[in-house]
Structure formats: C-alpha cells, structure tokens
Design a protein around this motif. Structure first.
Motif, mmCIF file in Angstrom:
data_model
loop_
_atom_site.group_PDB
_atom_site.id
_atom_site.type_symbol
_atom_site.label_atom_id
_atom_site.label_comp_id
_atom_site.label_asym_id
_atom_site.label_seq_id
_atom_site.Cartn_x
_atom_site.Cartn_y
_atom_site.Cartn_z
ATOM 1 N N GLY A 191 126.484 86.092 93.537
ATOM 2 C CA GLY A 191 126.402 85.927 94.984
ATOM 3 C C GLY A 191 127.539 85.074 95.514
ATOM 4 N N LEU A 192 127.529 84.895 96.823
ATOM 5 C CA LEU A 192 128.538 84.054 97.469
ATOM 6 C C LEU A 192 128.017 82.632 97.564
ATOM 7 C CD1 LEU A 192 129.646 86.393 100.397
ATOM 8 C CD2 LEU A 192 131.027 85.696 98.417
ATOM 9 N N LYS A 193 128.864 81.703 97.156
ATOM 10 C CA LYS A 193 128.536 80.282 97.196
ATOM 11 C C LYS A 193 129.606 79.565 98.000
ATOM 12 C CE LYS A 193 126.758 80.710 92.508
ATOM 13 N NZ LYS A 193 126.943 80.302 91.118
ATOM 14 N N PRO A 194 129.289 78.410 98.541
ATOM 15 C CA PRO A 194 130.285 77.713 99.349
ATOM 16 C C PRO A 194 131.479 77.174 98.553
ATOM 17 C CG PRO A 194 128.160 76.598 99.463
ATOM 18 C CD PRO A 194 128.001 77.781 98.575
ATOM 19 N N MET A 195 131.333 77.115 97.259
ATOM 20 C CA MET A 195 132.379 76.558 96.394
ATOM 21 C C MET A 195 132.697 75.142 96.882
ATOM 22 S SD MET A 195 132.317 79.092 94.419
ATOM 23 C CE MET A 195 133.572 78.812 93.199
ATOM 24 N N PRO A 247 143.386 92.182 98.043
ATOM 25 C CA PRO A 247 142.118 91.910 98.724
ATOM 26 C C PRO A 247 141.004 92.893 98.389
ATOM 27 C CG PRO A 247 143.607 93.025 100.213
ATOM 28 C CD PRO A 247 144.376 92.770 98.933
ATOM 29 N N ALA A 248 139.809 92.381 98.471
ATOM 30 C CA ALA A 248 138.593 93.190 98.406
ATOM 31 C C ALA A 248 137.688 92.688 99.521
ATOM 32 C CB ALA A 248 137.910 93.041 97.058
ATOM 33 N N VAL A 249 136.896 93.589 100.066
ATOM 34 C CA VAL A 249 135.987 93.215 101.140
ATOM 35 C C VAL A 249 134.564 93.549 100.720
ATOM 36 C CG1 VAL A 249 135.326 93.626 103.541
ATOM 37 C CG2 VAL A 249 137.752 93.544 102.907
ATOM 38 N N LEU A 250 133.694 92.572 100.913
ATOM 39 C CA LEU A 250 132.276 92.748 100.619
ATOM 40 C C LEU A 250 131.504 92.808 101.930
ATOM 41 C CD1 LEU A 250 132.014 90.122 97.774
ATOM 42 C CD2 LEU A 250 132.040 92.605 97.519
ATOM 43 N N GLU A 251 130.541 93.707 101.999
ATOM 44 C CA GLU A 251 129.629 93.766 103.135
ATOM 45 C C GLU A 251 128.431 92.885 102.821
ATOM 46 O OE1 GLU A 251 128.524 97.777 104.006
ATOM 47 O OE2 GLU A 251 130.550 98.315 104.639
ATOM 48 N N VAL A 252 128.025 92.126 103.807
ATOM 49 C CA VAL A 252 126.882 91.226 103.678
ATOM 50 C C VAL A 252 125.778 91.740 104.599
ATOM 51 C CG1 VAL A 252 126.063 88.865 104.050
ATOM 52 C CG2 VAL A 252 128.384 89.264 103.165
ATOM 53 N N ALA A 253 124.609 91.977 104.058
ATOM 54 C CA ALA A 253 123.456 92.419 104.855
ATOM 55 C C ALA A 253 122.909 91.210 105.608
ATOM 56 C CB ALA A 253 122.407 93.043 103.951
ATOM 57 N N ALA A 254 123.623 90.824 106.650
ATOM 58 C CA ALA A 254 123.350 89.567 107.347
ATOM 59 C C ALA A 254 122.007 89.555 108.073
ATOM 60 C CB ALA A 254 124.491 89.265 108.314
ATOM 61 N N PRO A 269 122.864 85.814 98.349
ATOM 62 C CA PRO A 269 122.487 86.299 97.023
ATOM 63 C C PRO A 269 123.116 87.665 96.741
ATOM 64 C CG PRO A 269 120.642 86.487 98.542
ATOM 65 C CD PRO A 269 121.732 85.784 99.288
ATOM 66 N N PRO A 270 123.325 87.981 95.477
ATOM 67 C CA PRO A 270 124.021 89.226 95.124
ATOM 68 C C PRO A 270 123.340 90.487 95.631
ATOM 69 C CG PRO A 270 123.134 88.148 93.154
ATOM 70 C CD PRO A 270 122.934 87.210 94.298
ATOM 71 N N GLU A 271 122.031 90.470 95.744
ATOM 72 C CA GLU A 271 121.342 91.690 96.194
ATOM 73 C C GLU A 271 121.596 92.013 97.666
ATOM 74 O OE1 GLU A 271 118.335 88.274 96.283
ATOM 75 O OE2 GLU A 271 119.820 89.013 94.872
ATOM 76 N N ARG A 272 122.220 91.110 98.395
ATOM 77 C CA ARG A 272 122.552 91.338 99.812
ATOM 78 C C ARG A 272 124.046 91.646 99.993
ATOM 79 N NH1 ARG A 272 117.772 92.535 102.120
ATOM 80 N NH2 ARG A 272 116.283 90.866 101.799
ATOM 81 N N LEU A 273 124.721 91.989 98.897
ATOM 82 C CA LEU A 273 126.151 92.279 98.912
ATOM 83 C C LEU A 273 126.438 93.682 98.409
ATOM 84 C CD1 LEU A 273 127.438 89.000 97.237
ATOM 85 C CD2 LEU A 273 127.757 89.629 99.634
ATOM 86 N N ARG A 274 127.499 94.270 98.961
ATOM 87 C CA ARG A 274 128.017 95.519 98.388
ATOM 88 C C ARG A 274 129.491 95.611 98.730
ATOM 89 N NH1 ARG A 274 126.121 100.789 101.820
ATOM 90 N NH2 ARG A 274 127.509 100.381 103.548
#
Length: 183
Positions: free
Chosen positions: A115-119, A143-150, A174-179
């Motif tokens: 998933g995405l974290k604030p780092m 670059p790569a772009v991820l869609e977030v099911a916001a 969380p990873p399940e909200r990313l593609r």
C-alpha cells in the motif's frame, strides 16, 4: 528575479519550511507558519539573501503553489509535504471516486504489496488528475500512475484532506484500494 534564482529560492524554502527549519535556526509554529521577516533575516544570516519582493515572486509563480501566505501576509508556510510535525488545520473533505498517485515504475510492485505509506512525510500525497500524477512520478524515474479508490476508502472511514494547492492527503492507502492506471 530570473527563473533560475526563483527555482533555487523555492527549493531552499521547501527544505526549510517542510523539512529542516533548524538549518536557518528557526522553529515553525504548530501550523507550520513562520514570520516572513524572521524567515528573510534567518536566511540572510545563512548566506541566502532575498527580498520580500523576491519571496512574493516565488510564492506567486511557483507552478506547484507550494507556499502560502497568511491572510495578513505576515507569515508563510508550505502548503503540504512536511516531514516535521505540523497541523495544517485542514478540514476533512469528500474525495472524488478516484485519485491518482505518481511514482517511479520500479516502486509499483512494493506499493501493490504494502500500500501507500507517508514514508518521510506526514501523509500520502494524491493528485486529482492523471497528468499531475505522471509529472510527480517523472521526478523519480520512469513514471507509473496508480489509481486510488478514494471514495471507497472514505466510505470505509479513511479521512481525506485537500491542501491549499489542491494536493489530496490521506494517512495511508491499503493495497486493495490500488490499481495500475491504464490509458
């Protein structure tokens, strides 16, 4: 002020107002604000001289609108992206259905696992449009772009905020909200 100098001052201000105020011997208040006169004097004391007019120019012309003045114009802060603890006082906002995250292509497998974290920052940064995410990702390589099911995340209880310069913020995705975004 020429463009090259404006970029140099902007980068220095980003470092000071987002990450290392101690490098010029100042402390940001709890909202990330710093008195403009204190900023200018402290920078000059460290050999980074610029005028109030120069500062006004940098704030007005920064293409990412990274900085904001207080309503009275006496204080300045970074709009988001802090690694130092600040409370920006943003109001939670309902996000659109999809937001985007730009990153280097090499990081995508790890992000899809964890998933995405604030780092090193306080929150994860998201873009309202794909084009901005591509530009963000390009700073880190291919670059790569991820869609977030916001909207789905918000419906599950995640809080979103939008900064003064239009960057969407949330604590984690969380990873399940990313593609992976496709054209």
């Amino acid at each position: 002020m020429d463009d090259k100098r404006a970029v140099s001052v902007s980068k220095f201000l980003s470092m000071v107002l987002r990450h290392k105020p101690e490098t010029i011997g100042v402390v940001l208040d709890e909202g990330g604000w710093l008195d403009v006169d204190v900023l200018i004097a402290a920078c000059a004391g460290r050999g980074r001289r610029f005028s109030r007019a120069d500062l006004d120019h940098v704030v007005a012309t920064n293409n990412k609108q990274r900085f904001a003045f207080s309503a009275d114009g006496r204080r300045i802060r970074a709009s988001q992206g802090h690694s130092v603890a600040v409370e920006l006082g943003l109001t939670p906002a309902a996000p659109p259905d999809v937001l985007y995250h730009g990153t280097a292509a090499a990081t995508v497998p790890l992000i899809l696992r964890e998933g995405l974290k604030p780092m090193g920052r306080q929150q994860v940064h998201l873009s309202a449009d794909r084009e901005t995410a591509v530009r963000v990702g390009s700073r880190h390589g291919r670059p790569a772009v991820l869609e977030v099911a916001a909207a789905a995340l918000a419906g599950a209880g995640h809080t979103f905020w939008v900064s003064a310069n239009g960057v969407w913020l949330t604590d984690a995705v969380p990873p399940e909200r990313l593609r992976i975004a496709v054209d």
